[in-house]
Design a protein around this motif. Structure first.
Motif, PDB file in Angstrom:
ATOM      1  N   ALA A  99       0.811  -1.220   0.000  1.00 53.54           N
ATOM      2  CA  ALA A  99       0.000   0.000   0.000  1.00 53.54           C
ATOM      3  C   ALA A  99       0.841   1.264   0.000  1.00 53.54           C
ATOM      4  O   ALA A  99       0.421   2.291  -0.507  1.00 53.54           O
ATOM      5  CB  ALA A  99      -0.941  -0.009   1.202  1.00 53.54           C
ATOM      6  N   ARG A 100       2.040   1.213   0.554  1.00 50.54           N
ATOM      7  CA  ARG A 100       2.841   2.426   0.660  1.00 50.54           C
ATOM      8  C   ARG A 100       4.052   2.433  -0.261  1.00 50.54           C
ATOM      9  O   ARG A 100       4.897   3.307  -0.175  1.00 50.54           O
ATOM     10  CB  ARG A 100       3.290   2.606   2.113  1.00 50.54           C
ATOM     11  N   GLY A 101       4.169   1.452  -1.111  1.00 52.38           N
ATOM     12  CA  GLY A 101       5.303   1.389  -2.018  1.00 52.38           C
ATOM     13  C   GLY A 101       5.633  -0.039  -2.382  1.00 52.38           C
ATOM     14  O   GLY A 101       4.889  -0.693  -3.103  1.00 52.38           O
ATOM     15  N   PHE A 102       6.729  -0.555  -1.815  1.00 53.85           N
ATOM     16  CA  PHE A 102       7.178  -1.911  -2.131  1.00 53.85           C
ATOM     17  C   PHE A 102       7.709  -2.595  -0.879  1.00 53.85           C
ATOM     18  O   PHE A 102       8.317  -1.962  -0.017  1.00 53.85           O
ATOM     19  CB  PHE A 102       8.290  -1.887  -3.191  1.00 53.85           C
ATOM     20  N   ARG A 103       7.489  -3.886  -0.853  1.00 55.90           N
ATOM     21  CA  ARG A 103       8.039  -4.737   0.198  1.00 55.90           C
ATOM     22  C   ARG A 103       9.186  -5.530  -0.439  1.00 55.90           C
ATOM     23  O   ARG A 103       8.986  -6.249  -1.429  1.00 55.90           O
ATOM     24  CB  ARG A 103       6.960  -5.672   0.724  1.00 55.90           C
ATOM     25  N   LEU A 159      12.205  -5.090   4.056  1.00 53.94           N
ATOM     26  CA  LEU A 159      12.220  -3.640   4.043  1.00 53.94           C
ATOM     27  C   LEU A 159      10.980  -3.143   3.320  1.00 53.94           C
ATOM     28  O   LEU A 159      10.465  -3.815   2.416  1.00 53.94           O
ATOM     29  CB  LEU A 159      13.449  -3.091   3.313  1.00 53.94           C
ATOM     30  N   VAL A 160      10.509  -1.982   3.705  1.00 53.70           N
ATOM     31  CA  VAL A 160       9.442  -1.306   2.973  1.00 53.70           C
ATOM     32  C   VAL A 160      10.001   0.013   2.470  1.00 53.70           C
ATOM     33  O   VAL A 160      10.675   0.739   3.208  1.00 53.70           O
ATOM     34  CB  VAL A 160       8.202  -1.072   3.857  1.00 53.70           C
ATOM     35  N   THR A 161       9.748   0.305   1.227  1.00 56.79           N
ATOM     36  CA  THR A 161      10.335   1.475   0.588  1.00 56.79           C
ATOM     37  C   THR A 161       9.343   2.114  -0.362  1.00 56.79           C
ATOM     38  O   THR A 161       8.487   1.433  -0.939  1.00 56.79           O
ATOM     39  CB  THR A 161      11.621   1.083  -0.178  1.00 56.79           C
ATOM     40  N   ARG A 162       9.448   3.402  -0.533  1.00 54.92           N
ATOM     41  CA  ARG A 162       8.575   4.113  -1.447  1.00 54.92           C
ATOM     42  C   ARG A 162       8.907   3.790  -2.905  1.00 54.92           C
ATOM     43  O   ARG A 162       8.028   3.686  -3.741  1.00 54.92           O
ATOM     44  CB  ARG A 162       8.712   5.624  -1.217  1.00 54.92           C
ATOM     45  N   THR A 163      10.218   3.664  -3.216  1.00 54.94           N
ATOM     46  CA  THR A 163      10.637   3.407  -4.594  1.00 54.94           C
ATOM     47  C   THR A 163      11.724   2.337  -4.619  1.00 54.94           C
ATOM     48  O   THR A 163      12.431   2.114  -3.630  1.00 54.94           O
ATOM     49  CB  THR A 163      11.173   4.680  -5.263  1.00 54.94           C
ATOM     50  N   PHE A 173      13.633   6.866 -16.357  1.00 50.87           N
ATOM     51  CA  PHE A 173      13.871   5.448 -16.115  1.00 50.87           C
ATOM     52  C   PHE A 173      12.789   4.792 -15.260  1.00 50.87           C
ATOM     53  O   PHE A 173      12.991   3.697 -14.747  1.00 50.87           O
ATOM     54  CB  PHE A 173      15.245   5.222 -15.476  1.00 50.87           C
ATOM     55  N   GLU A 174      11.650   5.418 -15.122  1.00 53.48           N
ATOM     56  CA  GLU A 174      10.562   4.819 -14.358  1.00 53.48           C
ATOM     57  C   GLU A 174       9.697   3.972 -15.275  1.00 53.48           C
ATOM     58  O   GLU A 174       9.359   4.372 -16.393  1.00 53.48           O
ATOM     59  CB  GLU A 174       9.711   5.901 -13.696  1.00 53.48           C
ATOM     60  N   SER A 175       9.320   2.800 -14.800  1.00 53.99           N
ATOM     61  CA  SER A 175       8.469   1.901 -15.575  1.00 53.99           C
ATOM     62  C   SER A 175       7.019   2.351 -15.480  1.00 53.99           C
ATOM     63  O   SER A 175       6.688   3.348 -14.833  1.00 53.99           O
ATOM     64  CB  SER A 175       8.615   0.478 -15.052  1.00 53.99           C
ATOM     65  N   SER A 176       6.127   1.588 -16.105  1.00 51.21           N
ATOM     66  CA  SER A 176       4.706   1.922 -16.053  1.00 51.21           C
ATOM     67  C   SER A 176       4.109   1.673 -14.672  1.00 51.21           C
ATOM     68  O   SER A 176       2.994   2.116 -14.396  1.00 51.21           O
ATOM     69  CB  SER A 176       3.932   1.117 -17.110  1.00 51.21           C
ATOM     70  N   HIS A 177       4.825   0.951 -13.812  1.00 49.79           N
ATOM     71  CA  HIS A 177       4.388   0.815 -12.421  1.00 49.79           C
ATOM     72  C   HIS A 177       5.026   1.937 -11.617  1.00 49.79           C
ATOM     73  O   HIS A 177       6.250   1.992 -11.477  1.00 49.79           O
ATOM     74  CB  HIS A 177       4.783  -0.532 -11.827  1.00 49.79           C
ATOM     75  N   PRO A 178       4.264   2.862 -11.055  1.00 48.28           N
ATOM     76  CA  PRO A 178       4.831   4.014 -10.343  1.00 48.28           C
ATOM     77  C   PRO A 178       5.796   3.599  -9.236  1.00 48.28           C
ATOM     78  O   PRO A 178       5.507   2.708  -8.441  1.00 48.28           O
ATOM     79  CB  PRO A 178       3.591   4.713  -9.765  1.00 48.28           C
ATOM     80  N   GLY A 179       6.965   4.225  -9.247  1.00 48.72           N
ATOM     81  CA  GLY A 179       7.945   3.974  -8.204  1.00 48.72           C
ATOM     82  C   GLY A 179       8.931   2.864  -8.506  1.00 48.72           C
ATOM     83  O   GLY A 179       9.878   2.664  -7.747  1.00 48.72           O
ATOM     84  N   LEU A 180       8.743   2.156  -9.618  1.00 47.19           N
ATOM     85  CA  LEU A 180       9.643   1.059  -9.989  1.00 47.19           C
ATOM     86  C   LEU A 180      10.516   1.508 -11.162  1.00 47.19           C
ATOM     87  O   LEU A 180      10.010   1.783 -12.255  1.00 47.19           O
ATOM     88  CB  LEU A 180       8.854  -0.192 -10.358  1.00 47.19           C
ATOM     89  N   PHE A 181      11.832   1.565 -10.932  1.00 43.14           N
ATOM     90  CA  PHE A 181      12.793   2.059 -11.919  1.00 43.14           C
ATOM     91  C   PHE A 181      13.732   0.922 -12.334  1.00 43.14           C
ATOM     92  O   PHE A 181      14.000   0.002 -11.560  1.00 43.14           O
ATOM     93  CB  PHE A 181      13.620   3.206 -11.331  1.00 43.14           C
ATOM     94  N   PHE A 182      14.250   1.039 -13.555  1.00 43.52           N
ATOM     95  CA  PHE A 182      15.211   0.055 -14.059  1.00 43.52           C
ATOM     96  C   PHE A 182      16.418   0.800 -14.628  1.00 43.52           C
ATOM     97  O   PHE A 182      16.279   1.840 -15.275  1.00 43.52           O
ATOM     98  CB  PHE A 182      14.597  -0.812 -15.151  1.00 43.52           C
ATOM     99  N   ALA A 183      17.617   0.242 -14.406  1.00 38.69           N
ATOM    100  CA  ALA A 183      18.839   0.820 -14.965  1.00 38.69           C
ATOM    101  C   ALA A 183      19.751  -0.300 -15.433  1.00 38.69           C
ATOM    102  O   ALA A 183      19.685  -1.424 -14.929  1.00 38.69           O
ATOM    103  CB  ALA A 183      19.548   1.681 -13.925  1.00 38.69           C
ATOM    104  N   ARG A 233       8.747  11.230  -7.817  1.00 40.38           N
ATOM    105  CA  ARG A 233       7.775  10.261  -7.308  1.00 40.38           C
ATOM    106  C   ARG A 233       7.527  10.496  -5.821  1.00 40.38           C
ATOM    107  O   ARG A 233       6.386  10.426  -5.351  1.00 40.38           O
ATOM    108  CB  ARG A 233       8.282   8.837  -7.552  1.00 40.38           C
ATOM    109  N   LEU A 234       8.581  10.767  -5.069  1.00 45.83           N
ATOM    110  CA  LEU A 234       8.424  11.014  -3.636  1.00 45.83           C
ATOM    111  C   LEU A 234       7.637  12.289  -3.364  1.00 45.83           C
ATOM    112  O   LEU A 234       6.998  12.423  -2.314  1.00 45.83           O
ATOM    113  CB  LEU A 234       9.796  11.110  -2.968  1.00 45.83           C
ATOM    114  N   ALA A 235       7.675  13.233  -4.289  1.00 45.03           N
ATOM    115  CA  ALA A 235       6.970  14.506  -4.090  1.00 45.03           C
ATOM    116  C   ALA A 235       5.486  14.412  -4.414  1.00 45.03           C
ATOM    117  O   ALA A 235       4.733  15.351  -4.123  1.00 45.03           O
ATOM    118  CB  ALA A 235       7.611  15.588  -4.967  1.00 45.03           C
ATOM    119  N   GLU A 236       5.061  13.282  -4.983  1.00 50.06           N
ATOM    120  CA  GLU A 236       3.644  13.120  -5.296  1.00 50.06           C
ATOM    121  C   GLU A 236       2.826  13.169  -4.009  1.00 50.06           C
ATOM    122  O   GLU A 236       3.188  12.553  -3.006  1.00 50.06           O
ATOM    123  CB  GLU A 236       3.400  11.778  -5.998  1.00 50.06           C
ATOM    124  N   PRO A 237       1.690  13.883  -4.021  1.00 46.25           N
ATOM    125  CA  PRO A 237       0.896  14.005  -2.787  1.00 46.25           C
ATOM    126  C   PRO A 237       0.278  12.694  -2.338  1.00 46.25           C
ATOM    127  O   PRO A 237      -0.004  12.496  -1.176  1.00 46.25           O
ATOM    128  CB  PRO A 237      -0.181  15.019  -3.172  1.00 46.25           C
TER     129      PRO A 237
END
Length: 452
Positions: free
Chosen positions: A114-118, A127-131, A353-363, A395-399
């Motif tokens: 609900a708050r990002g990713f596990r 860990l739980v993280t926003r991105t 570099f953000e994918s179509s899933h918000p908060g998930l980036f690939f490099a 992404r972190l600045a999103e309300p």
């Protein structure tokens, strides 16, 4: 809860972590620093890229390969190949001084919550993280030709599976491929006393020319410009304008990713190779079978001639395939809904570099079909690190937090029903918070005595 978890501690992961720490993000880096370079490349190899184009990226630009080598009395020159061991040591030094210390843990699961990713590791940490940034290097994407995939590892291996080649002394070894990995591995095998041959589909082995001097006339520089990927205008665009490559149609990007900067050997390897290794050209591998503890290869030439080769071991120097299907740590609920580049199995990425899933980036390699061939090389790490951190900050600045896709939401809810919340899920990191850039490891040491 963390702002960012970087999965992977190679050149891309460490560069992104350095920029993220400088931006004040609360982050963790998970992975073995420079693992691919330390554990999966034969001893004795050299960098194919020029030293000045092989820097990891920190915001100040002070932790360079040249600085590292200068402090240790190592000569770094344009046109002079640098031992791979030196570059690997430089990467580890960069990770100790220019980025938060990496935790040598293996990530096994990335699941939206609900708050990002596990994020879970094989060592048991949650860990739980926003991105999340997946900068996992190349090892998950090892590619072997179909006929070799069912044979045991004792008989068939990938070129990235070897650190030492001495065990092949007096053995008959067949290397499949025509790129730098194939040619240099074959040369090293011959120098170790193996009886080695190279099998290639191409009708000739391509060799790069010696690099042009950095200082040239304006006319020559305009005709054949230097860049991070060599010389020439196409390479210049790929290396200096990845953002422009991304704006091309998906089909064209796929074609560029597949064909640009194709297989070729470094100019400095040619003499060592040509007088030591026989080559079977225009030979396609059609089948392979185990026969009395050896491998029997069936090769078909372009003119229809069939040849059989029996060998003690086959080394597939056949590169890496950037496919999401190989990224087992990523939950199926996410992997299944990500937008792809055209008909490929690589994620379509936005300008940051953000994918179509918000908060998930690939490099790294998985970004190649989006941004072009520079993402296959260390040189692309600077562009990627800057853009990724910008994307994370946005992404972190999103309300509001990103909405969890339906398939992932149901699974996440069920996990939380059956599993107690950890300290990290309650917003309290289990371990000490990562040091800010000003207090990173090594900041208090005499930087003049430390290369790069």
């Amino acid at each position: 809860m963390y702002d960012l978890v970087v999965v992977g501690a190679g050149p891309y992961g460490l560069s992104i972590a350095s920029h993220a720490a400088a931006a004040g993000l609360n982050l963790r880096v998970l992975g073995r620093p420079m693992a691919s370079w330390r554990d999966h490349m034969p001893a004795g190899m050299h960098l194919k890229s020029e030293p000045w184009s092989s820097n990891l990226s920190d915001p100040a630009g002070t932790h360079t390969l040249a600085a590292y080598c200068s402090a240790r009395g190592i000569t770094v020159e344009h046109g002079r190949p640098l031992p791979l061991a030196t570059f690997t040591e430089y990467g580890q030094w960069f990770g100790q001084r220019a980025a938060p210390a990496a935790d040598e843990q293996t990530v096994t699961s990335v699941v939206p919550c609900a708050r990002g990713f596990r994020v879970e590791t094989a060592e048991g940490e949650v860990l739980v993280t926003r991105t999340v940034v997946a900068a996992v290097g190349v090892m998950p994407f090892v590619h072997k030709p179909g006929p070799l995939r069912k044979l045991p590892s004792a008989l068939v291996s990938h070129s990235s599976h070897h650190r030492e080649l001495s065990r092949f002394r007096d053995k008959d070894v067949t290397v499949i491929g025509a790129g730098q990995a194939a040619l240099e591995t074959a040369a090293l095998l011959a120098e170790e006393g193996a009886h080695v041959r190279v099998v290639a589909r191409a009708d000739r082995i391509n060799w790069n020319s010696p690099p042009q001097p950095l200082q040239r006339s304006l006319l020559k520089a305009m005709r054949d410009p230097h860049c991070g990927l060599g010389t020439g205008w196409p390479s210049w665009v790929y290396s200096e304008m990845p953002w422009a490559v991304r704006k091309l149609p998906a089909t064209l990007r796929q074609h560029i990713a597949r064909t640009a900067l194709g297989p070729a050997g470094a100019w400095w390897l040619r003499d060592r190779f040509e007088f030591a290794v026989p080559v079977l050209l225009s030979s396609r591998l059609s089948s392979a079978e185990e026969v009395r503890g050896r491998v029997r290869l069936r090769l078909e030439s372009t003119d229809g001639v069939v040849r059989t080769v029996e060998t003690d071991h086959v080394v597939a120097a056949t590169g890496f395939a950037p496919r999401l299907a190989r990224l087992s740590m990523l939950d199926d609920s996410v992997r299944g809904i990500l937008h792809r580049v055209g008909t490929s199995d690589a994620p379509e990425l936005n300008a940051r570099f953000e994918s179509s899933h918000p908060g998930l980036f690939f490099a790294g390699l998985l970004a190649t079909p989006s941004f072009g061939p520079s993402m296959r090389f260390v040189y692309g790490a600077t562009f990627a690190a800057q853009r990724v951190v910008q994307g994370v900050q946005r992404r972190l600045a999103e309300p509001r937090l990103a909405t969890v896709p339906h398939a992932a939401r149901s699974r996440t809810v069920e996990q939380h029903r059956t599993k107690p919340y950890s300290a990290q899920e309650l917003g309290r990191p289990a371990g000490p918070a990562p040091a800010s850039q000003g207090s990173q490891q090594g900041q208090g040491k005499d930087q003049a005595a430390v290369p790069r």
